[in-house]
Design an enzyme around this catalytic site. Structure first.
Site, PDB file in Angstrom:
ATOM      1  N   ASN A 178       0.885  -1.165   0.000  1.00 38.77           N
ATOM      2  CA  ASN A 178       0.000   0.000   0.000  1.00 38.77           C
ATOM      3  C   ASN A 178       0.922   1.214   0.000  1.00 38.77           C
ATOM      4  O   ASN A 178       1.499   1.565   1.026  1.00 38.77           O
ATOM      5  CB  ASN A 178      -0.893   0.023   1.242  1.00 38.77           C
ATOM      6  CG  ASN A 178      -1.865  -1.140   1.239  1.00 38.77           C
ATOM      7  OD1 ASN A 178      -2.500  -1.432   0.229  1.00 38.77           O
ATOM      8  ND2 ASN A 178      -1.963  -1.844   2.357  1.00 38.77           N
ATOM      9  N   LYS A 257       0.634  -3.438  -6.123  1.00 41.25           N
ATOM     10  CA  LYS A 257      -0.717  -3.811  -5.696  1.00 41.25           C
ATOM     11  C   LYS A 257      -1.645  -2.830  -6.390  1.00 41.25           C
ATOM     12  O   LYS A 257      -1.629  -1.637  -6.080  1.00 41.25           O
ATOM     13  CB  LYS A 257      -0.814  -3.698  -4.174  1.00 41.25           C
ATOM     14  CG  LYS A 257      -2.219  -3.845  -3.598  1.00 41.25           C
ATOM     15  CD  LYS A 257      -2.196  -3.816  -2.068  1.00 41.25           C
ATOM     16  CE  LYS A 257      -3.586  -3.928  -1.474  1.00 41.25           C
ATOM     17  NZ  LYS A 257      -3.563  -3.997   0.004  1.00 41.25           N
ATOM     18  N   GLU A 261      -8.127  -2.971  -2.570  1.00 40.66           N
ATOM     19  CA  GLU A 261      -8.265  -2.299  -1.274  1.00 40.66           C
ATOM     20  C   GLU A 261      -7.916  -0.811  -1.374  1.00 40.66           C
ATOM     21  O   GLU A 261      -7.222  -0.269  -0.516  1.00 40.66           O
ATOM     22  CB  GLU A 261      -7.397  -3.011  -0.224  1.00 40.66           C
ATOM     23  CG  GLU A 261      -7.807  -4.459  -0.021  1.00 40.66           C
ATOM     24  CD  GLU A 261      -7.010  -5.199   1.050  1.00 40.66           C
ATOM     25  OE1 GLU A 261      -5.872  -4.791   1.336  1.00 40.66           O
ATOM     26  OE2 GLU A 261      -7.542  -6.191   1.584  1.00 40.66           O
ATOM     27  N   ARG A 294       0.758  -8.125  -8.164  1.00 41.85           N
ATOM     28  CA  ARG A 294       0.028  -8.974  -7.211  1.00 41.85           C
ATOM     29  C   ARG A 294      -1.375  -9.322  -7.716  1.00 41.85           C
ATOM     30  O   ARG A 294      -2.067  -8.480  -8.292  1.00 41.85           O
ATOM     31  CB  ARG A 294      -0.038  -8.299  -5.842  1.00 41.85           C
ATOM     32  CG  ARG A 294       1.346  -8.119  -5.249  1.00 41.85           C
ATOM     33  CD  ARG A 294       1.335  -7.460  -3.899  1.00 41.85           C
ATOM     34  NE  ARG A 294       0.972  -8.334  -2.806  1.00 41.85           N
ATOM     35  CZ  ARG A 294       0.040  -8.063  -1.900  1.00 41.85           C
ATOM     36  NH1 ARG A 294      -0.698  -6.970  -1.989  1.00 41.85           N
ATOM     37  NH2 ARG A 294      -0.189  -8.886  -0.904  1.00 41.85           N
ATOM     38  N   LYS A 335      -1.142 -14.929  -3.686  1.00 43.78           N
ATOM     39  CA  LYS A 335      -1.184 -15.435  -2.307  1.00 43.78           C
ATOM     40  C   LYS A 335      -1.477 -16.934  -2.337  1.00 43.78           C
ATOM     41  O   LYS A 335      -2.250 -17.388  -3.185  1.00 43.78           O
ATOM     42  CB  LYS A 335      -2.275 -14.717  -1.506  1.00 43.78           C
ATOM     43  CG  LYS A 335      -1.903 -13.289  -1.136  1.00 43.78           C
ATOM     44  CD  LYS A 335      -2.850 -12.686  -0.110  1.00 43.78           C
ATOM     45  CE  LYS A 335      -2.484 -11.212   0.096  1.00 43.78           C
ATOM     46  NZ  LYS A 335      -3.189 -10.562   1.205  1.00 43.78           N
ATOM     47  N   ASP A 340      -7.014 -14.827   2.284  1.00 45.06           N
ATOM     48  CA  ASP A 340      -6.056 -13.865   2.810  1.00 45.06           C
ATOM     49  C   ASP A 340      -5.284 -14.443   3.994  1.00 45.06           C
ATOM     50  O   ASP A 340      -5.500 -14.021   5.123  1.00 45.06           O
ATOM     51  CB  ASP A 340      -6.817 -12.593   3.229  1.00 45.06           C
ATOM     52  CG  ASP A 340      -5.873 -11.436   3.491  1.00 45.06           C
ATOM     53  OD1 ASP A 340      -4.672 -11.587   3.225  1.00 45.06           O
ATOM     54  OD2 ASP A 340      -6.344 -10.385   3.963  1.00 45.06           O
ATOM     55  N   GLU A 362       3.042 -16.170  -2.811  1.00 43.52           N
ATOM     56  CA  GLU A 362       3.284 -15.281  -1.667  1.00 43.52           C
ATOM     57  C   GLU A 362       2.781 -15.936  -0.380  1.00 43.52           C
ATOM     58  O   GLU A 362       1.630 -16.354  -0.285  1.00 43.52           O
ATOM     59  CB  GLU A 362       2.552 -13.949  -1.920  1.00 43.52           C
ATOM     60  CG  GLU A 362       2.799 -12.888  -0.866  1.00 43.52           C
ATOM     61  CD  GLU A 362       2.038 -11.578  -1.143  1.00 43.52           C
ATOM     62  OE1 GLU A 362       2.237 -10.979  -2.231  1.00 43.52           O
ATOM     63  OE2 GLU A 362       1.240 -11.162  -0.291  1.00 43.52           O
ATOM     64  N   GLU A 368      -0.033 -12.101  10.827  1.00 43.82           N
ATOM     65  CA  GLU A 368      -1.252 -11.286  10.914  1.00 43.82           C
ATOM     66  C   GLU A 368      -2.440 -12.078  11.478  1.00 43.82           C
ATOM     67  O   GLU A 368      -3.092 -11.633  12.415  1.00 43.82           O
ATOM     68  CB  GLU A 368      -1.596 -10.737   9.532  1.00 43.82           C
ATOM     69  CG  GLU A 368      -2.912  -9.978   9.500  1.00 43.82           C
ATOM     70  CD  GLU A 368      -3.202  -9.346   8.148  1.00 43.82           C
ATOM     71  OE1 GLU A 368      -2.395  -9.504   7.211  1.00 43.82           O
ATOM     72  OE2 GLU A 368      -4.248  -8.687   8.033  1.00 43.82           O
ATOM     73  N   GLU A 479      -4.574 -23.584  15.085  1.00 43.55           N
ATOM     74  CA  GLU A 479      -5.777 -23.871  14.300  1.00 43.55           C
ATOM     75  C   GLU A 479      -6.883 -24.446  15.192  1.00 43.55           C
ATOM     76  O   GLU A 479      -8.053 -24.093  15.045  1.00 43.55           O
ATOM     77  CB  GLU A 479      -5.428 -24.870  13.193  1.00 43.55           C
ATOM     78  CG  GLU A 479      -6.615 -25.244  12.315  1.00 43.55           C
ATOM     79  CD  GLU A 479      -6.257 -26.284  11.256  1.00 43.55           C
ATOM     80  OE1 GLU A 479      -5.385 -27.153  11.515  1.00 43.55           O
ATOM     81  OE2 GLU A 479      -6.857 -26.237  10.162  1.00 43.55           O
ATOM     82  N   TRP A 509     -16.435  -7.032   3.469  1.00 43.61           N
ATOM     83  CA  TRP A 509     -15.135  -7.621   3.097  1.00 43.61           C
ATOM     84  C   TRP A 509     -15.229  -9.017   2.482  1.00 43.61           C
ATOM     85  O   TRP A 509     -14.227  -9.572   2.026  1.00 43.61           O
ATOM     86  CB  TRP A 509     -14.213  -7.668   4.319  1.00 43.61           C
ATOM     87  CG  TRP A 509     -13.817  -6.299   4.775  1.00 43.61           C
ATOM     88  CD1 TRP A 509     -14.461  -5.538   5.709  1.00 43.61           C
ATOM     89  CD2 TRP A 509     -12.722  -5.509   4.305  1.00 43.61           C
ATOM     90  NE1 TRP A 509     -13.825  -4.320   5.846  1.00 43.61           N
ATOM     91  CE2 TRP A 509     -12.751  -4.279   5.001  1.00 43.61           C
ATOM     92  CE3 TRP A 509     -11.705  -5.726   3.366  1.00 43.61           C
ATOM     93  CZ2 TRP A 509     -11.807  -3.272   4.775  1.00 43.61           C
ATOM     94  CZ3 TRP A 509     -10.764  -4.721   3.154  1.00 43.61           C
ATOM     95  CH2 TRP A 509     -10.828  -3.512   3.851  1.00 43.61           C
TER      96      TRP A 509
HETATM   97  C1  BDP Z   1      -4.203  -8.199   4.134  1.00 48.31           C
HETATM   98  C2  BDP Z   1      -3.767  -7.192   5.138  1.00 48.31           C
HETATM   99  C3  BDP Z   1      -3.545  -5.840   4.550  1.00 48.31           C
HETATM  100  C4  BDP Z   1      -2.686  -5.949   3.315  1.00 48.31           C
HETATM  101  C5  BDP Z   1      -3.314  -6.905   2.342  1.00 48.31           C
HETATM  102  C6  BDP Z   1      -2.438  -7.157   1.126  1.00 48.31           C
HETATM  103  O1  BDP Z   1      -4.741  -7.129   6.153  1.00 48.31           O
HETATM  104  O2  BDP Z   1      -2.931  -5.047   5.547  1.00 48.31           O
HETATM  105  O3  BDP Z   1      -2.516  -4.708   2.723  1.00 48.31           O
HETATM  106  O4  BDP Z   1      -3.490  -8.145   2.946  1.00 48.31           O
HETATM  107  O5  BDP Z   1      -1.857  -8.241   1.052  1.00 48.31           O
HETATM  108  O6  BDP Z   1      -3.943  -9.450   4.708  1.00 48.31           O
HETATM  109  O7  BDP Z   1      -2.345  -6.324   0.239  1.00 48.31           O
END
Ligand code: BDP
Length: 647
Positions: A178, A257, A261, A294, A335, A340, A362, A368, A479, A509
């Site tokens: 970001n 990116k 988002e 990405r 990813k 996520d 990725e 997180e 888990e 979301w």
């Molecule tokens: C999410 C995160 C966010 C990241 C986003 C990403 O919460 O902070 O910016 O992925 O990968 O898991 O771009």
């Protein structure tokens, strides 16, 4: 060198090498690094010889990073064709310790499976009002910037580079995907800061990459558009990129990116992501750079009342139709799962869908969604499952092979914390990431053993055993006490730490579990659900489609089932939820107990930090257990068959 900040590779880890007579043959920056590492004066009757192969004509067998190891006639020899190979060979000898100087060894060839082994930092220059300095960072501030400026003393970056090189990592993207306003300027007027960081990473064979804002031609260049078909925008990227390479000749490339988002992207101009990526790829190509584009593109403002949208589908829906349209130096960075970085997800179907595109996978070393470096959660067993997964079924290529064309990337978990990663044991994730990127088939527990040996060179068998007892199964323990059976999330919105079962349930979301009085889970079948299972090739499309063949651990990711549904394990869904949550919280307490017995064997700084983290894990695990169990008891009305206390 790293003595100040406890990490793997303390001075004692070099004992076996440092007590030997050594000779290093070759020239160049990385060879000088090896010379500095061996420290001792070079000897004419060496017991360890590290040399660059005399004939460059043989290049190609070992490549840039490979080396051979041999021991004969009392001499251990590392031979490489390129300087980076010598560096990796050196660290291999360090890993082996005394074993490198024992019995004779026939020639062994070591070569990495993946060419690019990269960590991405989500570091901001400034402190972001919500995310702080490192987005999703649990290890303090940035290693690179402090109070809005480049750190005056970057020596710790060099120590970091050394840690990364010792496990084979050879690329670092230094700033957040970001890209906020201040950080956008790293590409142009603040490029000197990037060059300064690159100068500290370079001696350890690490190339520097930069996250850039797609709207840079507008934001930095003052143009009216960033449209990939606009000649002025394209030219802006060419000129800007040329300047980057004039300043940093071995610059690695860009990370982007886009349309995700809130970040800008080619959709604003009605262009595809291939067109967007190719514009940057074209600017980088003359200089040998790559763009990591990405695939994390989805609608984060979806209507939760609309059951036809499924966030899991998004990356495939956007990117699969573009296969074959990306330039050779454009790498699609996917990813590992479709959502996520949850504790348990299926492998992303994008990985099998793009045979004509270079792919990088990725992973997220920063924890997180896996305990934020307060919980012990050794992630290598999960990553290993992902890397070994065969999207086309038995006999087909594994994920690690499909990622061979692009590489493996992890979001870094390191910061300016004295222990580098907040939780001292979270360092093992960074180490294991590098080792798996080098050898995806390596056993995660053997890697852990290596890390223990390199971190606590004088570990007693008791300490070693305790660490294994705490870490080997810690991902599965985590888990067990969090969201059940692959359903994901159930975390506190925004922060993503601790339980909040319905926190995301009615949000835009796209992260739902659909629990009601009768059942739980997301119907992603072709027959009655979102059709997501159809994004997989066979046999997985059918395996996931049927409740009878879907693996238990992913059942609620793919299916909405009644609480009484009997799992393949023989337990009902509701009883499984109760059992795993009681077990998981108990295991968290056992992890703490295992440490109490050995904590005194390490330095008190490490022990203090460990105790503080373990207390929090035990507290948090009990909180998870009670909220999840109570929630599902109240929804379903089904009592625990074992009569344990549920609130
Ligand atoms: C999410 C995160 C966010 C990241 C986003 C990403 O919460 O902070 O910016 O992925 O990968 O898991 O771009």
């Amino acid at each position: 060198m790293t003595g100040v900040h406890p990490a793997w590779l303390p001075a004692e880890a070099f004992r076996a090498v440092n007590s030997r007579r050594v000779a290093v043959h070759g020239e160049g920056l990385l060879v000088d690094t090896v010379r500095a590492e061996v420290a001792a004066a070079e000897s004419s009757s060496p017991e360890l010889v590290l040399s660059l192969a005399a004939s460059p004509g043989s290049r190609g067998v070992l490549g840039d990073d490979g080396f051979t190891l041999e021991r004969a006639d009392g001499v251990t020899r590392i031979v490489a064709e390129a300087p980076a190979g010598l560096l990796y060979g050196f660290f291999h000898v360090v890993r082996l310790g005394e074993a490198a100087f024992g019995a004779d060894r026939p020639v062994e060839v070591h070569r990495p499976a993946l060419r690019r082994r990269m960590v991405d930092h989500w570091d901001n220059v400034d402190i972001h009002p919500i995310m702080g300095q490192v987005e999703r960072g649990y290890a303090g501030g940035s290693l690179f910037w402090e109070r809005g400026a480049l750190r005056a003393d970057l020596s710790r970056v060099r120590d970091y580079a050394r840690l990364l090189a010792s496990c084979g990592i050879n690329a670092v993207a230094i700033n957040n995907v970001n890209v906020h306003r201040t950080e956008a300027h790293l590409l142009t007027d603040r490029l000197g800061e990037v060059a300064a960081i690159a100068a500290h990473l370079r001696p350890y064979g690490i190339r520097t990459h930069l996250s850039v804002n797609f709207a840079s031609p507008i934001v930095l260049g003052g143009l009216a558009t960033a449209d990939p078909r606009d000649p002025a925008a394209r030219q802006w990227w060419e000129v800007t990129t040329r300047r980057v390479y004039e300043t940093i000749p071995d610059f690695g490339g860009y990370v982007v990116k886009a349309d995700s988002e809130g970040q800008s992207g080619p959709f604003a101009y009605g262009r595809s992501h291939a067109e967007g990526a190719n514009m940057l790829a074209d600017a980088l190509a003359p200089h040998g750079g790559v763009v990591h584009w990405r695939a994390f593109v989805y609608n984060h403002r979806q209507d939760w009342r609309d059951r036809s949208t499924d966030r899991a589908r998004a990356a495939y829906d956007h990117f699969a139709p573009l296969d074959g349209q990306f330039r050779d130096n454009a790498i699609l960075q996917v990813k590992h799962g479709p959502m996520d970085f949850q504790t348990r997800e299926p492998v992303s179907p994008v990985i099998a869908a793009m045979p004509g595109t270079r792919l990088a996978v990725e992973l997220q070393a920063t924890q997180e969604y896996t305990g934020q470096q307060r919980h012990v959660c050794y992630l290598a067993p999960m990553w290993s499952e992902v890397l070994r997964f065969q999207p086309h079924g038995d006999g087909g290529p594994a994920v690690a092979t499909l990622a061979g064309s692009g590489g493996l990337v992890a979001v870094s978990n390191a910061g300016d914390d004295p222990f580098w990663t907040g939780h001292p044991l979270a360092q093992a994730n960074l180490y294991a990431f590098g080792r798996l990127a080098w050898a995806p088939d390596a056993d995660p527990l053997t890697i852990l053993d290596e890390w223990i040996g390199l971190t606590f060179p004088d570990a007693t068998p008791q300490l070693r055993q305790a660490l294994h007892a705490m870490m080997d199964d810690s991902w599965r323990t985590y888990e067990r006490y969090t969201a059940p059976l692959g359903v994901g999330f159930m975390v506190r919105p925004g922060r993503h730490y601790g339980p909040d079962v319905d926190g995301y349930e009615y949000s835009p979301w796209g992260t739902y579990h659909f629990a009601d009085r009768d059942g739980v889970g997301v119907d992603r079948t072709r027959a009655t659900g979102t059709g997501y299972t159809g994004q997989y090739p066979q046999p997985w499309a059918d395996t996931y489609e049927s409740v009878d063949t879907c693996p238990d651990e992913l059942l609620l990711f793919f299916h909405h089932v009644p609480y009484g549904h009997v799992l393949r394990s023989g337990s009902t869904v509701i009883q499984h939820i109760y059992d795993t949550h009681f077990a998981g919280a108990d295991e968290a307490a056992q992890i703490r107990d295992a440490w109490s017995a050995v904590g005194h064997l390490v330095g008190s700084d490490v022990d203090d930090r460990m105790r503080e983290r373990l207390d929090e894990q035990v507290r948090s695990a009990a909180e998870w257990r009670d909220q999840i169990n109570t929630y599902f008891y109240r929804k379903s009305g089904v009592p625990d068959a074992k009569g344990r206390r549920i609130y």
